[in-house]
Design a protein around this motif. Structure first.
Motif, PDB file in Angstrom:
ATOM      1  N   VAL A 100      27.458  -2.119-127.711  1.00 10.38           N
ATOM      2  CA  VAL A 100      27.351  -2.653-129.065  1.00 10.38           C
ATOM      3  C   VAL A 100      27.985  -4.035-129.104  1.00 10.38           C
ATOM      4  CG1 VAL A 100      27.978  -2.296-131.472  1.00 10.38           C
ATOM      5  CG2 VAL A 100      27.466  -0.319-130.018  1.00 10.38           C
ATOM      6  N   PHE A 101      27.294  -4.985-129.734  1.00 13.35           N
ATOM      7  CA  PHE A 101      27.862  -6.327-129.853  1.00 13.35           C
ATOM      8  C   PHE A 101      28.424  -6.519-131.251  1.00 13.35           C
ATOM      9  CE2 PHE A 101      28.589 -10.494-128.314  1.00 13.35           C
ATOM     10  CZ  PHE A 101      28.522 -11.318-129.427  1.00 13.35           C
ATOM     11  N   ALA A 102      29.719  -6.773-131.306  1.00 13.55           N
ATOM     12  CA  ALA A 102      30.359  -7.146-132.562  1.00 13.55           C
ATOM     13  C   ALA A 102      30.764  -8.620-132.399  1.00 13.55           C
ATOM     14  CB  ALA A 102      31.540  -6.247-132.856  1.00 13.55           C
ATOM     15  N   THR A 103      32.008  -8.888-132.174  1.00 14.41           N
ATOM     16  CA  THR A 103      32.432 -10.231-131.777  1.00 14.41           C
ATOM     17  C   THR A 103      32.362 -10.357-130.256  1.00 14.41           C
ATOM     18  OG1 THR A 103      34.728  -9.511-131.743  1.00 14.41           O
ATOM     19  CG2 THR A 103      33.912 -10.516-133.774  1.00 14.41           C
ATOM     20  N   ASP A 104      32.258  -9.238-129.582  1.00 17.56           N
ATOM     21  CA  ASP A 104      32.096  -9.160-128.133  1.00 17.56           C
ATOM     22  C   ASP A 104      31.402  -7.835-127.843  1.00 17.56           C
ATOM     23  OD1 ASP A 104      34.335  -9.919-125.318  1.00 17.56           O
ATOM     24  OD2 ASP A 104      32.152  -9.644-125.445  1.00 17.56           O
ATOM     25  N   TRP A 105      30.979  -7.638-126.594  1.00 13.02           N
ATOM     26  CA  TRP A 105      30.328  -6.382-126.241  1.00 13.02           C
ATOM     27  C   TRP A 105      31.380  -5.283-126.112  1.00 13.02           C
ATOM     28  CZ3 TRP A 105      25.314  -5.663-126.626  1.00 13.02           C
ATOM     29  CH2 TRP A 105      24.457  -6.760-126.516  1.00 13.02           C
ATOM     30  N   VAL A 106      31.069  -4.123-126.672  1.00 15.67           N
ATOM     31  CA  VAL A 106      31.923  -2.945-126.576  1.00 15.67           C
ATOM     32  C   VAL A 106      31.090  -1.823-125.974  1.00 15.67           C
ATOM     33  CG1 VAL A 106      33.308  -1.246-127.814  1.00 15.67           C
ATOM     34  CG2 VAL A 106      33.282  -3.642-128.566  1.00 15.67           C
ATOM     35  N   ALA A 107      31.631  -1.151-124.960  1.00 14.24           N
ATOM     36  CA  ALA A 107      30.915  -0.082-124.282  1.00 14.24           C
ATOM     37  C   ALA A 107      31.447   1.276-124.708  1.00 14.24           C
ATOM     38  CB  ALA A 107      31.062  -0.238-122.771  1.00 14.24           C
ATOM     39  N   TYR A 108      30.529   2.171-125.004  1.00 18.34           N
ATOM     40  CA  TYR A 108      30.884   3.551-125.328  1.00 18.34           C
ATOM     41  C   TYR A 108      30.249   4.464-124.281  1.00 18.34           C
ATOM     42  CZ  TYR A 108      32.169   1.583-129.835  1.00 18.34           C
ATOM     43  OH  TYR A 108      32.750   0.826-130.828  1.00 18.34           O
ATOM     44  N   TRP A 109      31.005   5.500-123.875  1.00 17.14           N
ATOM     45  CA  TRP A 109      30.570   6.406-122.817  1.00 17.14           C
ATOM     46  C   TRP A 109      30.614   7.851-123.278  1.00 17.14           C
ATOM     47  CZ3 TRP A 109      28.840   4.728-118.072  1.00 17.14           C
ATOM     48  CH2 TRP A 109      29.108   3.401-117.738  1.00 17.14           C
ATOM     49  N   GLY A 110      29.682   8.624-122.747  1.00 19.59           N
ATOM     50  CA  GLY A 110      29.751  10.062-122.921  1.00 19.59           C
ATOM     51  C   GLY A 110      30.615  10.681-121.838  1.00 19.59           C
ATOM     52  N   GLN A 111      30.765  12.008-121.889  1.00 18.47           N
ATOM     53  CA  GLN A 111      31.640  12.696-120.953  1.00 18.47           C
ATOM     54  C   GLN A 111      30.931  13.047-119.644  1.00 18.47           C
ATOM     55  OE1 GLN A 111      29.962  14.174-123.296  1.00 18.47           O
ATOM     56  NE2 GLN A 111      29.108  16.003-122.318  1.00 18.47           N
ATOM     57  N   GLY A 112      29.622  12.931-119.634  1.00 15.93           N
ATOM     58  CA  GLY A 112      28.841  13.210-118.434  1.00 15.93           C
ATOM     59  C   GLY A 112      28.280  14.617-118.401  1.00 15.93           C
ATOM     60  N   THR A 113      27.172  14.763-117.699  1.00 19.60           N
ATOM     61  CA  THR A 113      26.559  16.073-117.491  1.00 19.60           C
ATOM     62  C   THR A 113      26.138  16.182-116.028  1.00 19.60           C
ATOM     63  OG1 THR A 113      24.875  17.636-118.294  1.00 19.60           O
ATOM     64  CG2 THR A 113      24.230  15.327-118.207  1.00 19.60           C
ATOM     65  N   GLN A 114      26.438  17.320-115.420  1.00 21.81           N
ATOM     66  CA  GLN A 114      26.187  17.504-113.991  1.00 21.81           C
ATOM     67  C   GLN A 114      24.729  17.875-113.745  1.00 21.81           C
ATOM     68  OE1 GLN A 114      28.401  17.369-111.136  1.00 21.81           O
ATOM     69  NE2 GLN A 114      26.439  17.516-110.066  1.00 21.81           N
ATOM     70  N   VAL A 115      24.119  17.173-112.812  1.00 18.96           N
ATOM     71  CA  VAL A 115      22.784  17.514-112.332  1.00 18.96           C
ATOM     72  C   VAL A 115      22.887  17.828-110.845  1.00 18.96           C
ATOM     73  CG1 VAL A 115      20.462  16.627-111.855  1.00 18.96           C
ATOM     74  CG2 VAL A 115      21.586  16.114-114.040  1.00 18.96           C
ATOM     75  N   THR A 116      22.461  19.013-110.479  1.00 17.16           N
ATOM     76  CA  THR A 116      22.487  19.434-109.079  1.00 17.16           C
ATOM     77  C   THR A 116      21.079  19.818-108.658  1.00 17.16           C
ATOM     78  OG1 THR A 116      24.749  20.264-109.304  1.00 17.16           O
ATOM     79  CG2 THR A 116      23.488  21.015-107.393  1.00 17.16           C
ATOM     80  N   VAL A 117      20.587  19.150-107.625  1.00 16.07           N
ATOM     81  CA  VAL A 117      19.250  19.421-107.099  1.00 16.07           C
ATOM     82  C   VAL A 117      19.418  20.080-105.740  1.00 16.07           C
ATOM     83  CG1 VAL A 117      16.993  18.486-106.521  1.00 16.07           C
ATOM     84  CG2 VAL A 117      18.399  17.383-108.292  1.00 16.07           C
TER      85      VAL A 117
END
Length: 119
Positions: A100-117
């Motif tokens: 998201v860009f406000a006065t600068d770029w801000v990054a937001y992250w999720g907690q992750g989800t495991q994918v196993t093949v």
């Protein structure tokens, strides 16, 4: 408060499919830069796919081109990653990212989800 919640991961056989979801709250996925990353054990986090913030242009890492598709549903405030023809090397924790860009770029992250093949 911004929250990104990933879901849809799991165990799948080679050649199978999964659809990951990332539902956002406190931030909108429309009008912002959205990206799926992944991190395999012992490896650095890598960008898998992203979608532009001014249009729906998409970009993919070469290893997933033709197999993965990123999309978003603005009404549900959700980003998806459809993964087809999965390979063992796709095994990783997958993370959703919203920039998201406000006065600068801000990054937001999720907690992750495991994918196993694996067979």
């Amino acid at each position: 408060q911004v929250q990104l919640v990933e879901s849809g991961g799991g165990l799948v056989q080679p050649g199978g499919s999964l659809r990951l979801s990332c539902t956002a709250s406190g931030v909108t996925v429309s009008g912002n830069f959205v990206t799926w990353y992944r991190q395999a054990p012992g490896k650095e986090r890598e960008r898998v796919a992203n979608m532009g913030y001014t249009d729906d242009s998409t970009s993919y890492v070469d290893s997933v081109k033709g197999r993965f598709t990123i999309s978003r549903d603005n009404a549900k405030n959700t980003v998806y990653l459809q993964m087809n023809s999965l390979k063992s090397e796709d095994t990783a924790v997958y993370f959703c990212n919203v920039m998201v860009f406000a006065t600068d770029w801000v990054a937001y992250w999720g907690q992750g989800t495991q994918v196993t093949v694996s067979s």
